[in-house]
Enzyme design. Structure first.
Site, mmCIF file in Angstrom:
data_model
loop_
_atom_site.group_PDB
_atom_site.id
_atom_site.type_symbol
_atom_site.label_atom_id
_atom_site.label_comp_id
_atom_site.label_asym_id
_atom_site.label_seq_id
_atom_site.Cartn_x
_atom_site.Cartn_y
_atom_site.Cartn_z
ATOM 1 C CG ASP A 274 3.377 1.189 -4.089
ATOM 2 O OD1 ASP A 274 3.511 0.210 -4.394
ATOM 3 O OD2 ASP A 274 2.779 1.509 -2.861
ATOM 4 C CG LEU A 307 0.444 3.383 3.846
ATOM 5 C CD1 LEU A 307 -0.611 2.610 3.805
ATOM 6 C CD2 LEU A 307 0.351 4.566 3.028
#
Length: 377
Positions: A274, A307
């Site tokens: 990611d 985040l």
């Protein structure tokens, strides 16, 4: 070439790997290899008990070296060469450039650039959105989210459906399941994520053909003893693979252990990075679509604290899993090499190119090197 005395993820005991014409043609215990096979091999490598694996596969990576894949255009397309080379030297054999939620115009432009590129390391594209639940959009911009219908999917894919390998969507946006059936007919793997789905809704989507979950635990309801939700349905379904970001920030090690044990490790889980565009760059502030992110110790957040992702590599997760005693090295390697291949139905090992990695462990330190020097491109 013959590799002897090797540990291979998925195989018990020391193995010998026979390679002919740069393809793996046999993996078998030492005692099953005839002496003449060793004698006739032009090159014999003694792995001395080290692990030998295929290269890594990253199914969710948003960019690297300062380039975000949604920002691809004719002026920066040449940077794909540098990114492929950078990832190759990290041990990554293949990846899915991931395009997060943005305008249809941006998506189409990025898809066109990737379609025109000639990089065998690029296995296709992962569209993470724009068919996401606004309540679980995370760092995805709300103004570009779209309803999950066949019509909007056709608009987003345009002429580039053939290069899209995975789409992340929230199944509750289309209870009929028509979009999942349509995507499956195009050969696209459907991954559930950024969703408020209940276990019942998720199971219905799995029955309709969805087979993956995007970054388990993140952007979905937590596991609950009365409503297990999307993740609970995925864990108990033997035909579903869940992506996991093993950086210790997205998911705590304790919850990772629960997920890994419940999912039988690489039989139901694969690692993803990611990673955002600052992958390969130092900590600091970087542009991210029209906003900025702050990268601290490899973790990227929006300025409001949301985040956004990480700038750590896929194999940093391998090191973490071993350091946190969540699994042995062989299993951690499998989670980043064979498991992601299985999740998107790629073959493993036999008759595959012998672009192999050699792993050794001294104490808690894991070292990895390419066993072969031929680059995929």
């Amino acid at each position: 070439m013959l590799i002897i005395n090797a540990q291979v993820p998925g195989f018990s005991g020391l193995q010998q790997i026979l390679i002919e014409n740069d393809k793996i043609v046999e993996i078998a215990p030492s005692i099953q290899f005839p002496t003449e096979a060793i004698e006739t091999s032009t090159l014999v490598i003694d792995a001395e008990g080290d692990w030998i694996s295929l290269g890594g596969i990253d199914l969710q990576i948003n960019g690297a070296l300062g380039l975000a894949f949604p920002d691809l255009n004719s002026d920066n397309a040449h940077q794909l060469d540098k990114i492929c080379d950078f990832l190759w030297h990290q041990g990554i054999d293949g990846f899915l450039p991931t395009i997060v939620t943005t305008s249809i115009e941006n998506i189409q432009r990025s898809l066109q650039i990737i379609a025109e590129a000639n990089h065998p390391e690029i296995l296709g594209v992962h569209l993470e959105g724009p068919f996401l639940n606004p309540q679980k959009r995370g760092a995805h911009p709300e103004e570009f989210l779209l309803p999950c219908t066949i019509e909007t999917i056709k608009q987003v894919l345009g002429d580039y459906a053939s290069i899209v390998k995975v789409i992340t969507l929230a199944p509750e946006l289309d209870p009929s399941g028509a979009t999942i059936e349509y995507l499956k007919s195009l050969g696209i793997t459907v991954s559930l994520g950024h969703s408020q789905s209940t276990a019942t809704q998720a199971q219905q989507a799995f029955d309709q053909g969805a087979s993956m979950v995007t970054h388990a635990f993140n952007a979905m309801p937590s596991l609950h003893h009365r409503e297990p939700g999307l993740l609970g349905a995925a864990i108990t379904n033997p035909h579903v693979y869940c992506g996991l970001i093993a950086d210790g920030q997205h998911v705590s090690p304790i919850m990772m252990e629960i997920l890994l044990k419940a999912s039988e490790y690489d039989r139901g889980i694969f690692l993803v990075s990611d990673a955002l565009s600052p992958l390969g760059l130092p900590d600091g502030r970087y542009p991210w679509d029209t906003r900025q992110i702050e990268v601290t110790n490899g973790t990227a957040r929006l300025f409001d604290g949301t985040l956004a992702g990480t700038t750590r590599s896929l194999f940093s997760g391998v090191q973490n899993l071993v350091n946190w005693n969540l699994c042995d090295l062989g299993t951690a390697i499998a989670l980043s090499t064979t498991a992601p291949r299985t999740a998107i139905h790629l073959p493993t090992y036999l008759y595959q190119p012998a672009r192999l990695l050699r792993w050794s462990q001294v104490g808690q330190e894991i070292q990895m090197q390419r066993l072969t020097t031929n680059i995929a491109s």
